[in-house]
Design a protein around this motif. Structure first.
Motif, PDB file in Angstrom:
ATOM      1  N   PHE A  47      31.605 -70.589 139.862  1.00 32.15           N
ATOM      2  CA  PHE A  47      31.478 -71.054 141.143  1.00 32.15           C
ATOM      3  C   PHE A  47      31.673 -70.697 142.535  1.00 32.15           C
ATOM      4  N   ALA A  48      32.712 -69.842 142.122  1.00 30.23           N
ATOM      5  CA  ALA A  48      33.581 -69.973 143.894  1.00 30.23           C
ATOM      6  C   ALA A  48      32.272 -68.844 144.344  1.00 30.23           C
ATOM      7  N   HIS A  49      32.015 -67.831 144.095  1.00 28.82           N
ATOM      8  CA  HIS A  49      31.604 -67.040 143.886  1.00 28.82           C
ATOM      9  C   HIS A  49      29.814 -66.824 143.987  1.00 28.82           C
ATOM     10  N   ASP A  50      29.803 -67.862 142.627  1.00 30.49           N
ATOM     11  CA  ASP A  50      28.350 -68.262 142.514  1.00 30.49           C
ATOM     12  C   ASP A  50      27.511 -66.825 142.905  1.00 30.49           C
ATOM     13  N   THR A  51      27.995 -65.660 141.965  1.00 33.67           N
ATOM     14  CA  THR A  51      27.069 -64.664 142.559  1.00 33.67           C
ATOM     15  C   THR A  51      26.203 -64.548 140.542  1.00 33.67           C
ATOM     16  N   PRO A  52      25.361 -63.584 140.559  1.00 37.11           N
ATOM     17  CA  PRO A  52      24.640 -63.533 139.553  1.00 37.11           C
ATOM     18  C   PRO A  52      25.062 -62.602 138.346  1.00 37.11           C
ATOM     19  N   PHE A  53      24.694 -62.998 137.324  1.00 35.98           N
ATOM     20  CA  PHE A  53      25.673 -62.681 135.650  1.00 35.98           C
ATOM     21  C   PHE A  53      25.079 -61.316 136.018  1.00 35.98           C
ATOM     22  N   ASP A 144      15.878 -58.541 127.598  1.00 36.07           N
ATOM     23  CA  ASP A 144      14.641 -57.846 128.733  1.00 36.07           C
ATOM     24  C   ASP A 144      14.162 -59.176 128.883  1.00 36.07           C
ATOM     25  N   ARG A 145      14.190 -60.052 128.353  1.00 37.63           N
ATOM     26  CA  ARG A 145      13.612 -61.463 128.506  1.00 37.63           C
ATOM     27  C   ARG A 145      15.088 -62.726 128.795  1.00 37.63           C
ATOM     28  N   ILE A 146      16.059 -62.436 128.562  1.00 34.98           N
ATOM     29  CA  ILE A 146      17.046 -63.043 129.046  1.00 34.98           C
ATOM     30  C   ILE A 146      17.646 -62.221 130.271  1.00 34.98           C
ATOM     31  N   ALA A 147      16.982 -61.042 130.572  1.00 40.95           N
ATOM     32  CA  ALA A 147      17.461 -59.687 131.568  1.00 40.95           C
ATOM     33  C   ALA A 147      16.989 -60.339 132.782  1.00 40.95           C
ATOM     34  N   ALA A 148      15.124 -61.144 133.142  1.00 38.32           N
ATOM     35  CA  ALA A 148      14.705 -61.763 133.465  1.00 38.32           C
ATOM     36  C   ALA A 148      14.739 -63.122 133.707  1.00 38.32           C
ATOM     37  N   GLU A 149      15.029 -63.753 133.178  1.00 37.64           N
ATOM     38  CA  GLU A 149      16.030 -65.155 133.516  1.00 37.64           C
ATOM     39  C   GLU A 149      16.943 -64.902 134.171  1.00 37.64           C
ATOM     40  N   ILE A 150      18.305 -64.431 133.765  1.00 39.84           N
ATOM     41  CA  ILE A 150      19.434 -64.251 134.582  1.00 39.84           C
ATOM     42  C   ILE A 150      19.621 -63.571 135.965  1.00 39.84           C
ATOM     43  N   ALA A 151      17.959 -62.685 136.052  1.00 38.38           N
ATOM     44  CA  ALA A 151      18.076 -61.793 137.706  1.00 38.38           C
ATOM     45  C   ALA A 151      17.423 -63.415 138.532  1.00 38.38           C
ATOM     46  N   ASP A 152      17.036 -64.059 138.254  1.00 38.86           N
ATOM     47  CA  ASP A 152      16.509 -65.799 138.503  1.00 38.86           C
ATOM     48  C   ASP A 152      17.618 -66.086 139.232  1.00 38.86           C
ATOM     49  N   PRO A 153      17.267 -66.069 140.691  1.00 42.75           N
ATOM     50  CA  PRO A 153      18.245 -67.436 142.139  1.00 42.75           C
ATOM     51  C   PRO A 153      18.426 -68.179 140.983  1.00 42.75           C
ATOM     52  N   GLY A 154      17.574 -69.005 140.325  1.00 37.11           N
ATOM     53  CA  GLY A 154      17.336 -70.042 138.847  1.00 37.11           C
ATOM     54  C   GLY A 154      18.946 -70.612 138.236  1.00 37.11           C
ATOM     55  N   PHE A 155      19.492 -68.890 138.137  1.00 35.97           N
ATOM     56  CA  PHE A 155      20.113 -68.855 136.839  1.00 35.97           C
ATOM     57  C   PHE A 155      21.635 -68.743 137.517  1.00 35.97           C
ATOM     58  N   ARG A 156      22.408 -69.096 138.928  1.00 36.62           N
ATOM     59  CA  ARG A 156      23.204 -68.416 139.218  1.00 36.62           C
ATOM     60  C   ARG A 156      23.575 -70.024 138.581  1.00 36.62           C
ATOM     61  N   PRO A 157      25.404 -69.399 138.410  1.00 36.41           N
ATOM     62  CA  PRO A 157      27.161 -70.676 137.622  1.00 36.41           C
ATOM     63  C   PRO A 157      26.329 -72.198 138.626  1.00 36.41           C
ATOM     64  N   ARG A 158      26.142 -72.632 139.807  1.00 39.73           N
ATOM     65  CA  ARG A 158      25.759 -73.705 140.514  1.00 39.73           C
ATOM     66  C   ARG A 158      24.918 -73.698 140.163  1.00 39.73           C
ATOM     67  N   ALA A 159      23.702 -72.967 140.137  1.00 42.75           N
ATOM     68  CA  ALA A 159      22.483 -73.768 139.713  1.00 42.75           C
ATOM     69  C   ALA A 159      22.687 -74.037 138.414  1.00 42.75           C
TER      70      ALA A 159
END
Length: 475
Positions: A47-53, A144-159
């Protein structure tokens, strides 16, 4: 053409036609409630870094010991082949996340009938929009489906806190934590949403191989120079207050047993000095000091108001060779039988009616619910009975819990549902399962005319939301 994979709307609700409609109605009152996740192990750094998975395997497989245990049990892969490094350097860790993901998907049939199956179904379908069941053949497409989802900025920890509607989450932090990440989050307006939890277990075990180092590190974080038993206690008190100032509301204790028998101060000081200065201590002395310090933690809790969570009864690192190879928490933790009535008596006799003391006691020994824990929670104002935890965080065990604990403890003396996970995306799935099981249990009471429907719906909201909020309310 194969039909897309979907989940049944009534999954985990009662099968019989009398209670299922009632359960549906009760579940509708809780399914959209915010999540209170106070006993988690999601790293605060996320949450502190809020970096993508980074990838699906690192997000869903590697940190989830439920998944790893089942795959390991089938005998085909070792932990380093599932992304867990061998700390002794004996084997190269699998660095290809797609290979790790394939190994998980190959083992999908092994999860049939387990709560892990329910959680993963929920995550894959409801969160990631997966439409194929995991298998060796579908692994790459799902990846591939999950990878595409987690690449979206809306999938970062805070979001995801917003997406999952997590109102508050507790992280579990070592006693010597600097709390810098929590301070940074507070400065950004998230200090009441992501809360630290004080975990002092290594400081209470005299046979901890890094005992002196950990004690000194805690003292340094607290600004206390530790050189004896008295300054050791000072450091613990000061660090607890630092956690509280950073928003913390609870401490977390996983002793081997719940024994809370205090020692004379002189005896405790002698044992501490021996271990602190590298002199040998016996197993009996280790156990006696642990019990004494659990009592002291309760004393401190009565003074600073932090909720004392106690969850004993696990043989840590059952496989000694695996523990040496992969480190702590990787050597197969296994439940053992636990006695609570006599073990908790010193603590509850001293603090069970203290207005400043609160404790939540969890167990993975189901035998003690009706015999010991429910009667204790049903009389001592300071004690609540924790939700089914870890190995019994499952549909059948939750139902048994309701049947064995509620008659004596009542609903009002429970913690409500408290998840215990390192797998961030499983949090909404776990809470959804608990809400469905509670709806079914309450529906049976309605069908048997033991509760009115409005009472059952109100109780369901208590269990899902109000009771956790009350049990962990800041003081």
């Amino acid at each position: 053409m194969t039909q897309p994979w979907t989940l049944h709307e009534d999954r985990a609700l009662p099968a019989d036609p009398v209670t299922r409609p009632i359960a549906r109605e009760i579940y509708q009152q809780t399914r959209s409630l915010p999540i209170v996740s106070m006993h988690g192990h999601v790293p605060v750094e996320w949450f502190a870094h809020d970096t993508p998975f980074t990838d699906p395997a690192e997000l869903l497989v590697v940190p989830d010991h439920y998944l790893l245990r089942m795959i390991i049990s089938q005998g085909r892969y070792a932990l380093h082949e599932l992304g867990v490094p061998a700390v002794d350097g004996s084997a190269p860790v699998e660095a290809d996340p797609r290979a790790i993901w394939r190994r998980f998907c190959e083992h999908w049939p092994a999860f049939r009938g387990t709560p892990t199956r329910f959680w993963m179904e929920h995550e894959l379908v409801e969160i990631f929009g997966v439409t194929q069941r995991p298998s060796a053949e579908t692994a790459d497409a799902i990846y591939d489906r999950i990878a595409a989802e987690i690449a979206d900025p809306g999938f970062r920890p805070r979001a995801l806190l917003d997406r999952f509607d997590i109102e508050v989450i507790g992280t579990t932090d070592p006693a010597w934590a600097s709390l810098e990440h929590h301070h940074a989050l507070a400065a950004q307006g998230m200090g009441e949403r992501v809360l630290p939890t004080f975990r002092p277990d290594p400081l209470l075990l005299l046979d901890n191989l890094t005992f002196t180092h950990d004690v000194l590190a805690t003292g340094a974080a607290a600004g206390v120079q530790v050189n004896d038993y008295a300054t050791y206690l000072d450091a613990l008190r000061a660090q607890r207050l630092r956690f509280k100032a950073a928003g913390g509301v609870a401490t977390d204790h996983g002793p081997a047993t719940p024994d809370t028998t205090p020692l004379p101060d002189d005896d405790a000081a002698r044992l501490f000095d021996a271990a602190f200065n590298g002199r040998p201590v016996t197993g009996a002395q280790v156990a006696a000091f642990s019990a004494h310090m659990l009592f002291e933690m309760a004393r401190m809790a009565s003074e600073d108001g932090l909720v004392m969570q106690i969850h004993p009864g696990v043989e840590r690192g059952h496989a000694r060779r695996m523990t040496r190879r992969y480190g702590s928490d990787k050597g197969y933790d296994i439940p053992v039988a636990v006695e609570f009535t006599r073990a908790l008596q010193p603590m509850l006799d001293a603090f069970g009616h203290h207005p400043g003391f609160r404790t939540i006691v969890f167990t993975i020994d189901e035998d003690v619910y009706s015999r010991e824990l429910a009667p204790l929670a049903g009389v001592y104002p300071a004690m609540r009975l924790g939700a089914p935890w870890w190995f019994i965080d499952s549909p059948e065990a939750m139902r048994r819990f309701r049947e064995t604990a509620t008659e004596t403890a009542g609903f009002a003396n429970l913690s409500g549902f408290v998840d215990d996970t390192r797998a961030f995306c499983s949090i909404p799935a776990r809470h959804d399962l608990a809400r469905r099981i509670d709806a079914g249990s309450l529906a049976r009471l309605v069908a048997e005319h033991r509760l009115d429907l409005d009472e059952a719906a109100d109780t369901a909201v208590d269990l899902a939301y109000r009771l956790p909020r009350l049990a962990y309310a800041a003081r």
